[in-house]
Enzyme design. Sequence first.
Site, PDB file in Angstrom:
ATOM      1  N   GLY A 177       1.724   1.009  -9.345  1.00 25.89           N
ATOM      2  CA  GLY A 177       2.265  -0.231  -9.041  1.00 25.89           C
ATOM      3  C   GLY A 177       3.767  -0.213  -9.256  1.00 25.89           C
ATOM      4  O   GLY A 177       4.293   0.337 -10.249  1.00 25.89           O
ATOM      5  N   CYS A 191      -0.638   6.319 -12.947  1.00 24.07           N
ATOM      6  CA  CYS A 191       0.883   5.827 -13.235  1.00 24.07           C
ATOM      7  C   CYS A 191       0.817   4.521 -13.890  1.00 24.07           C
ATOM      8  O   CYS A 191       0.490   4.228 -14.806  1.00 24.07           O
ATOM      9  CB  CYS A 191       1.499   5.879 -11.675  1.00 24.07           C
ATOM     10  SG  CYS A 191       3.289   5.735 -11.840  1.00 24.07           S
ATOM     11  N   TYR A 192       1.347   3.435 -13.138  1.00 25.29           N
ATOM     12  CA  TYR A 192       1.246   2.039 -13.974  1.00 25.29           C
ATOM     13  C   TYR A 192      -0.115   1.853 -14.437  1.00 25.29           C
ATOM     14  O   TYR A 192      -0.079   1.185 -15.562  1.00 25.29           O
ATOM     15  CB  TYR A 192       1.459   0.922 -12.751  1.00 25.29           C
ATOM     16  CG  TYR A 192       1.493  -0.411 -13.436  1.00 25.29           C
ATOM     17  CD1 TYR A 192       2.662  -0.800 -14.032  1.00 25.29           C
ATOM     18  CD2 TYR A 192       0.391  -1.135 -13.131  1.00 25.29           C
ATOM     19  CE1 TYR A 192       2.383  -2.348 -14.603  1.00 25.29           C
ATOM     20  CE2 TYR A 192       0.201  -2.302 -13.902  1.00 25.29           C
ATOM     21  CZ  TYR A 192       1.365  -2.998 -14.571  1.00 25.29           C
ATOM     22  OH  TYR A 192       0.973  -4.144 -14.935  1.00 25.29           O
ATOM     23  N   HIS A 224       0.431  11.333  -9.530  1.00 26.80           N
ATOM     24  CA  HIS A 224      -0.432  10.917  -8.279  1.00 26.80           C
ATOM     25  C   HIS A 224      -1.284  11.935  -7.752  1.00 26.80           C
ATOM     26  O   HIS A 224      -0.750  12.975  -6.952  1.00 26.80           O
ATOM     27  CB  HIS A 224       0.586  10.245  -7.319  1.00 26.80           C
ATOM     28  CG  HIS A 224       1.387   9.114  -7.799  1.00 26.80           C
ATOM     29  ND1 HIS A 224       0.672   7.829  -7.724  1.00 26.80           N
ATOM     30  CD2 HIS A 224       2.210   8.968  -8.429  1.00 26.80           C
ATOM     31  CE1 HIS A 224       1.305   7.003  -8.061  1.00 26.80           C
ATOM     32  NE2 HIS A 224       2.584   7.490  -8.616  1.00 26.80           N
ATOM     33  N   GLU A 232      -3.583  11.817  -5.634  1.00 29.65           N
ATOM     34  CA  GLU A 232      -3.952  11.563  -4.355  1.00 29.65           C
ATOM     35  C   GLU A 232      -2.918  11.905  -3.082  1.00 29.65           C
ATOM     36  O   GLU A 232      -3.276  12.021  -1.888  1.00 29.65           O
ATOM     37  CB  GLU A 232      -4.040  10.006  -4.144  1.00 29.65           C
ATOM     38  CG  GLU A 232      -2.996   9.205  -4.293  1.00 29.65           C
ATOM     39  CD  GLU A 232      -2.401   8.558  -5.679  1.00 29.65           C
ATOM     40  OE1 GLU A 232      -2.919   9.453  -6.519  1.00 29.65           O
ATOM     41  OE2 GLU A 232      -1.276   7.732  -5.887  1.00 29.65           O
ATOM     42  N   ASP A 257     -12.569  -0.526  17.900  1.00 36.95           N
ATOM     43  CA  ASP A 257     -12.898  -1.267  16.831  1.00 36.95           C
ATOM     44  C   ASP A 257     -14.208  -2.193  17.350  1.00 36.95           C
ATOM     45  O   ASP A 257     -15.392  -2.343  16.956  1.00 36.95           O
ATOM     46  CB  ASP A 257     -12.165  -2.097  15.684  1.00 36.95           C
ATOM     47  CG  ASP A 257     -11.155  -1.094  15.371  1.00 36.95           C
ATOM     48  OD1 ASP A 257     -11.295  -0.122  15.263  1.00 36.95           O
ATOM     49  OD2 ASP A 257      -9.974  -1.735  14.954  1.00 36.95           O
ATOM     50  N   LYS A 286     -10.157   3.613   9.932  1.00 38.92           N
ATOM     51  CA  LYS A 286     -10.091   3.983  11.381  1.00 38.92           C
ATOM     52  C   LYS A 286     -10.929   5.349  11.758  1.00 38.92           C
ATOM     53  O   LYS A 286     -11.638   5.174  12.567  1.00 38.92           O
ATOM     54  CB  LYS A 286      -8.712   3.959  11.876  1.00 38.92           C
ATOM     55  CG  LYS A 286      -8.471   3.981  13.285  1.00 38.92           C
ATOM     56  CD  LYS A 286      -8.566   2.587  13.830  1.00 38.92           C
ATOM     57  CE  LYS A 286      -8.296   2.349  15.075  1.00 38.92           C
ATOM     58  NZ  LYS A 286      -8.222   1.065  15.620  1.00 38.92           N
TER      59      LYS A 286
END
Length: 511
Positions: free
Chosen positions: A55, A82-83, A169, A171, A227, A367
């Site tokens: 964040g 991280c944060y 990170h 990810e 959708d 999605k």
Amino acid sequence: MKNELILILDFGGQYNQLIARRVRECNVYSEVVPYNISIEKIKEKSPKGIIFTGGPSSVYSENAPKCDARIFELGIPILGICYGMQLMTNVLGGSVKKAKTREYGATEVNIDTTSPLFKGFESTNQFLMSHTDFVETVPEGFKNIGSTSSCPNAAMENQDKKLYGIQFHPEVNSSINGTQVIKNFLFNICKCSGDWVISSFTKDTIEKLREKIGNGKALCALSGGVDSSVAAVLLSKAIGKNLTCIFVDHGLLRKNEGDEVERIFRQQFDINLIRVNAQDRFLSKLAGVVDPEKKRKIIGEEFIRVFEEEAKKIGKIDYLVQGTIYPDVIESGLGKSSVIKSHHNVGGLPEHVDFKEIVEPLRDLFKDEVRKTGLELNIPESLVFRQPFPGPGLAIRIIGEVTKDKLDILKEADSIFREEVDKAGLARDINQYFAVLTNLKSVGVMGDERTYDYTVALRAVKTTDFMTGVWYKIPYEVLEKVSSRIVNEVNHVNRVVYDITSKPPATIEWE
Ligand code: XMP
């Protein structure tokens, strides 16, 4: 059987959805929730593990987002990124400091490979660092398990309490083997089994819907987009003819699109379908309107009116089906970014339709997961992989006033563009592409005659999130073919231009 769950507490980091994706790619179901979720709610959800996202805040700033400190006492494994690592340090008594300079970029991190978090790694690995604050001393009971040349505590653990922190990170793609860190957390530390797959989602959802709705009646607004189509088919598999779909054809769809949607739902799925051909009604409301936001508003409102009128004819209904998907519902708890265009899907919520409850069967899916579900349900690929199409349709691709004549011109030009892109094998690679009817007329010559006709613009972008994107480099030969076909086959167009602007600064749509 209840799915295994990983809860992701969102502290406003830009990669929060990506973390959820990575976890799901490991076949473990994950949910992003606001950082201030209550302890009771967490207990109720009984996750196998918790991840704190990064964040933008500093733990020492006045409004720093903080979670309930009792979370560390639940005995549930936690990974702070991280944060998230800095917050864990701050709450548990370590110290966090501001560095003189920001550490940013793919960085060599020395790691302790005896930690279950780094099982299978070499002693150094490249990860993305992006921070100014750092952990100066780890809290009591924690051990350092990683460092970089400028960050002494790049990773820490308390194996007894199953608490882990990483400053980098895992990810993002620029972290090498980043997903392996997440896998290690899920499987070595949280002891997940990784049995979450889309086919079980589809089957479970149909059963749950059947149980919930029973003999009740449901109503669904079908737009022909991915959708709402997947939501409708799921419902129809669950409750059959107790579902009615209303397809408001506002006449602003692409060439033949309305008929195609009707064919699929009536013939292939045998769904109760009401198609309302309302082009004249929309065109008369749009007459003389040139302002893009006004067009959106008029279309949105009229859409609801038509839907309500039709719904009333059906009589009492119990459930209203919405095709809301996960990115639509994630709330960071830290506020939303500013609105550039009013992007609400056409429809919104009807005020004058009486129903007990809203059902949103796709609320938990991304999605691509919705697409996989669509394929599972045998929805044709042409619909499942349809590119995004804005609710207000071609009305925001016709600059200036929308008229029947202009719509006809645009539908033809757009259909030629799509056909040629398809023939060139580029359809899946370009994320969104379409023609725009500009309001510009210019002089041309055809045969020996002077012409004074419209300019069509072609737009094609490469993007993953539609928030940013780059213009697509369509090969010249394809552009040449499209241009020559449009000016030859479409009356009242004598010039074709190609939009070579990325987003930002331009948006994808012209209005
Ligand atoms: P922009 O033009 O803002 O578009 O770069 C980003 C994405 O959103 C779609 N879009 C809309 N979708 N209602 C919608 O449902 C709208 O009013 C709307 N405006 C833009 C656009 O097609 C692109 O995919």
